[in-house]
Design a protein around this motif. Structure first.
Motif, PDB file in Angstrom:
ATOM      1  N   ASP A  63       0.952  -1.148  -0.104  1.00 10.33           N
ATOM      2  CA  ASP A  63      -0.004   0.089  -0.177  1.00 10.33           C
ATOM      3  C   ASP A  63       1.024   1.146  -0.031  1.00 10.33           C
ATOM      4  O   ASP A  63       1.865   1.483   0.883  1.00 10.33           O
ATOM      5  N   PRO A  64       0.686   2.107  -1.047  1.00 11.46           N
ATOM      6  CA  PRO A  64       1.560   3.405  -0.931  1.00 11.46           C
ATOM      7  C   PRO A  64       0.822   4.325   0.036  1.00 11.46           C
ATOM      8  O   PRO A  64      -0.370   4.110   0.748  1.00 11.46           O
ATOM      9  N   PRO A  65       1.460   5.281   0.633  1.00  7.76           N
ATOM     10  CA  PRO A  65       0.916   6.235   1.504  1.00  7.76           C
ATOM     11  C   PRO A  65      -0.426   6.966   0.850  1.00  7.76           C
ATOM     12  O   PRO A  65      -0.595   7.171  -0.274  1.00  7.76           O
TER      13      PRO A  65
ATOM     14  N   VAL B  38       1.933  -1.433  -8.487  1.00 10.76           N
ATOM     15  CA  VAL B  38       3.086  -0.669  -9.104  1.00 10.76           C
ATOM     16  C   VAL B  38       4.012  -0.162  -7.771  1.00 10.76           C
ATOM     17  O   VAL B  38       5.080  -0.169  -7.645  1.00 10.76           O
ATOM     18  N   TYR B  39       3.342   0.148  -6.634  1.00  6.32           N
ATOM     19  CA  TYR B  39       4.118   0.724  -5.528  1.00  6.32           C
ATOM     20  C   TYR B  39       5.011  -0.654  -4.819  1.00  6.32           C
ATOM     21  O   TYR B  39       6.095  -0.280  -4.562  1.00  6.32           O
ATOM     22  N   GLY B  47      13.873   0.409  -2.392  1.00  4.24           N
ATOM     23  CA  GLY B  47      14.222   0.122  -1.123  1.00  4.24           C
ATOM     24  C   GLY B  47      13.729   1.264   0.030  1.00  4.24           C
ATOM     25  O   GLY B  47      14.156   0.883   1.201  1.00  4.24           O
ATOM     26  N   ASN B  48      13.224   2.253  -0.254  1.00  2.00           N
ATOM     27  CA  ASN B  48      12.964   3.091   0.883  1.00  2.00           C
ATOM     28  C   ASN B  48      11.430   3.801   0.455  1.00  2.00           C
ATOM     29  O   ASN B  48      11.160   4.080  -0.785  1.00  2.00           O
ATOM     30  N   GLU B  53       7.612   6.668  -3.339  1.00  2.00           N
ATOM     31  CA  GLU B  53       6.273   7.366  -3.327  1.00  2.00           C
ATOM     32  C   GLU B  53       6.618   8.569  -4.429  1.00  2.00           C
ATOM     33  O   GLU B  53       5.903   8.833  -5.279  1.00  2.00           O
ATOM     34  N   GLU B  54       7.816   9.060  -4.385  1.00  2.00           N
ATOM     35  CA  GLU B  54       8.266   9.830  -5.532  1.00  2.00           C
ATOM     36  C   GLU B  54       8.188   9.360  -7.040  1.00  2.00           C
ATOM     37  O   GLU B  54       7.539   9.636  -8.013  1.00  2.00           O
ATOM     38  N   VAL B  55       8.729   7.894  -6.801  1.00  2.00           N
ATOM     39  CA  VAL B  55       8.815   7.061  -8.115  1.00  2.00           C
ATOM     40  C   VAL B  55       7.342   6.883  -8.570  1.00  2.00           C
ATOM     41  O   VAL B  55       6.972   6.847  -9.923  1.00  2.00           O
TER      42      VAL B  55
END
Lengths: 274, 194
Positions: A63-65, B38-39, B47-48, B53-55
């Motif tokens: 899960d993304p933020p 994707v995430y 790895g972080n 999030e940016e990518v």
């Protein structure tokens, strides 16, 4: 140099290329070989591409933020509303060849209408002033965008340097009728008379390459090839001859490998210079 | 139009068509339907979480910009997006030179609760995942090792050879044999679809 049938060497190269594990030099050599139109290697690569694609599924989803969704929406809204650079008035000299060529191409409705408007419009001072304002806003939006993009650092530096030069301009290059979002951007460094061009296209068909064109009122002059990587990303810096004359547009066409002296196809994308 | 969480390839193809027409809500819907895949991939590579999030945003921005030139004949929507995701993540990895930080973050991530199965995930994708994992497991350990290193870190064959302390020829052979076995196992099942 095309191959007749696959073998260990070919399979190995294609598999490593699909994984992105060839050296830069080997990868460029393989791409060059593919552009010659080697069907055996193309088929091998296509099947290994599918294999590599499948590997993406072995990673567990995560899960993304939650805030990423909002950030994405804001970012897209900014990109969507980035103003399309309007055209200045027509010059007195008309170019039927350029207009005809532009009309024949499946250009953006914006581009076609812009060309027509440009050929017929009267100069208005307020139009010019609005254009300057909108250019500044476009540059500012782009700078924000660039500072967030994970652009390749060297490309980024080139683009920023072009934008910082006095009188710099950004020319969006659009492809499709329904969208105003560009497939390429031209950052015009006026002081050094260069274009820094970044593009995200589809990889061209095998044996073919993208070529850039300076489109003036009376002719189309090659601005060089635009090499693209496997994802269709291209980056190049082009010297803009100062004696080009009446530069109206930049166009991207697909040409046979090695390029052509004159465009042999209608453009896949056009940016109106004005 | 199916539910916003529609996760079939046809739904996504339709969404991409709408995105190409400038429909921002379609991009959000595609994001909702594919963000976990994707995430997950991006996070595993970089790895972080901050970089991931940016990518992640970069990937969907690229989808937004390139939707009009997406061609269904060149591949399924998910394969297209996951290729963009891996490319952007590896680019980021290479330009960020965050190997050291990455190792620490990965270890930390290892202590986090494992991603549980997603009950909403399309069963067809879950099934494909099972098949691909099983194919990967069927490889000899040394073949799997080089392929995973290539896939997740974007290292070149000579960098992999250096990392593993193996001769370059060995790395190339193991990669080739492993990939051929994977291709053989996956092709009859997946064809050229992801």
């Amino acid at each position: 140099m095309k191959h007749d049938k696959p073998g260990e060497e070919i399979e190995g190269t294609a598999a490593l290329y699909a994984l992105g594990a060839l050296s830069q030099h080997e990868a460029r050599a393989f791409e060059s070989h593919l552009r010659e139109g080697c069907e055996v290697c193309e088929r091998e690569l296509a099947s290994f591409d599918a294999t590599v694609s499948a590997l993406s599924l072995t990673v567990p989803p995560a899960d993304p933020p939650a805030r990423a969704r909002q950030l994405l929406e804001s970012r897209i809204r900014r990109e969507k509303n980035a103003p399309v650079i309007p055209l200045p008035a027509a010059k007195s000299k008309r170019s039927t060849s350029f207009a005809a060529w532009a009309m024949a191409a499946s250009l953006a409705a914006i581009s076609i209408l812009s060309v027509i408007a440009w050929l017929r419009a009267e100069q208005a001072l307020t139009d010019q002033q609005n254009e300057v304002t909108r250019l500044r806003e476009a540059s500012a939006a782009l700078r924000d965008e660039l500072s967030r993009e994970s652009a390749r650092s060297q490309e980024y530096e080139q683009i920023v340097s072009a934008l910082k030069s006095p009188g710099s301009r950004v020319i969006p290059v659009v492809a499709e009728p329904k969208t105003a979002t560009p497939v390429a951007e031209v950052y015009w460094d006026r002081s050094s008379s260069r274009w820094v061009i970044t593009a995200n296209l589809l990889p061209p068909p095998s044996g073919r390459v993208y070529q850039l064109w300076f489109v003036t009122a009376s002719e189309k002059i090659s601005a060089g090839l635009l090499e693209t990587d496997r994802t269709g990303h291209g980056f190049t810096v082009v010297d803009v001859p100062r004696n080009l004359g009446d530069l109206r547009a930049v166009a991207i066409t697909i040409e046979p490998s090695g390029g052509s002296p004159q465009p042999t196809t209608t453009p896949v994308a056009v940016g109106i210079v004005g | 139009m199916t539910s916003p969480q529609g996760s079939s390839e046809q739904d996504w193809t339709g969404l991409i068509g709408r995105i190409a027409a400038g429909d921002q809500s379609a991009l959000t819907a595609l994001y909702d339907g594919t963000k976990r895949l994707v995430y997950g991939l991006v996070l595993r590579i970089v790895g972080n979480t901050a970089t991931a999030e940016e990518v992640l945003l970069d990937v969907y921005s690229q989808v937004w910009r390139q939707a009009s030139s997406y061609d269904r004949r060149r591949g399924a929507p998910l394969a297209w997006m996951m290729t963009i995701a891996r490319t952007r993540a590896i680019d980021r990895l290479r330009s960020g030179r965050q190997e050291h930080q990455r190792k620490e973050q990965l270890e930390a991530a290892g202590n986090a609760p494992a991603a549980t199965g997603d009950p909403e995930e399309a069963s067809v994708i879950a099934e494909r995942r099972r098949i691909v994992r099983s194919a990967l497991e069927s490889l000899a350990a040394e073949q799997r090792e080089v392929i995973e290193l290539a896939y997740y870190s974007g290292l070149s064959h000579s960098e992999i050879a250096a990392r593993l302390g193996q001769p370059l020829g060995t790395v190339k052979t193991r990669t080739r044999l492993g990939m051929m076995k994977l291709r053989e196992k996956l092709h009859p099942v997946l064809g050229d679809e992801l």
